[in-house]
Design an enzyme around this catalytic site. Structure first.
Site, PDB file in Angstrom:
ATOM      1  N   GLY A  90       0.815  -1.219   0.000  1.00  0.00           N
ATOM      2  CA  GLY A  90       0.000   0.000   0.000  1.00  0.00           C
ATOM      3  C   GLY A  90       0.844   1.262   0.000  1.00  0.00           C
ATOM      4  N   CYS A  91       1.898   1.254   0.785  1.00  0.00           N
ATOM      5  CA  CYS A  91       2.766   2.433   0.883  1.00  0.00           C
ATOM      6  C   CYS A  91       3.519   2.659  -0.421  1.00  0.00           C
ATOM      7  CB  CYS A  91       3.726   2.280   2.058  1.00  0.00           C
ATOM      8  SG  CYS A  91       2.849   2.139   3.631  1.00  0.00           S
TER       9      CYS A  91
END
Length: 149
Positions: free
Chosen positions: A43-44
């Site tokens: 996600g990051c």
């Protein structure tokens, strides 16, 4: 957590190259500060890459970008180099910056509770006043969310 109308907190922290970054260096410029839980996680990575892919559009609107996580300088450098980010990443190991913005919070994941960074993006005007807080960050649409009014 910081809210619209709040002043940019004063902070000093190290970037991915071990250089000191100060919040007052951004006064007079529009600033986006995005907090992400951990470097090199799916996600990051999606969020950071989306911002990097749209950096020219963000810059055209006058925005400087600053990413922050509680990772060490070494981890931030590795993440920065791997994806060629065109903006600095802050290594907030002490969580001082996270706490000033109010993003170090109790989180729940798979029935477990722990303290961590809540993915949040803050937008500031040239006077250091918060003009937008994005709490429900869509990692693959992060730049569009910043550019929305």
């Amino acid at each position: 957590m910081l809210k619209v109308g709040d002043q940019l907190p004063q902070f000093e922290a190290l970037n991915q190259d071990g250089e000191t970054v100060k919040s007052q260096d951004f006064l007079g410029k529009k600033l986006v500060v995005f907090f992400y839980p951990k470097a090199n996680t799916p996600g990051c990575t999606a969020e950071a890459c989306n911002l990097n892919d749209n950096i020219s559009q963000l810059a055209k609107e006058g925005f400087q970008i600053l990413g922050v996580s509680a990772d060490a300088v070494k981890a931030q450098k590795k993440f920065h180099e791997k994806f060629g980010f065109q903006y600095p990443l802050i290594a907030d190991e002490s969580r001082e910056v996270c706490e000033k913005f109010g993003v170090w919070q109790l989180k729940k994941f798979m029935g477990r509770e722990f303290m961590g960074i809540v993915r949040t993006t803050f937008r500031f005007d040239e006077n250091g006043i918060c003009t937008r807080v994005i709490e429900k960050v869509k990692t693959k649409e992060a730049a569009n969310q910043i550019l929305e009014n």
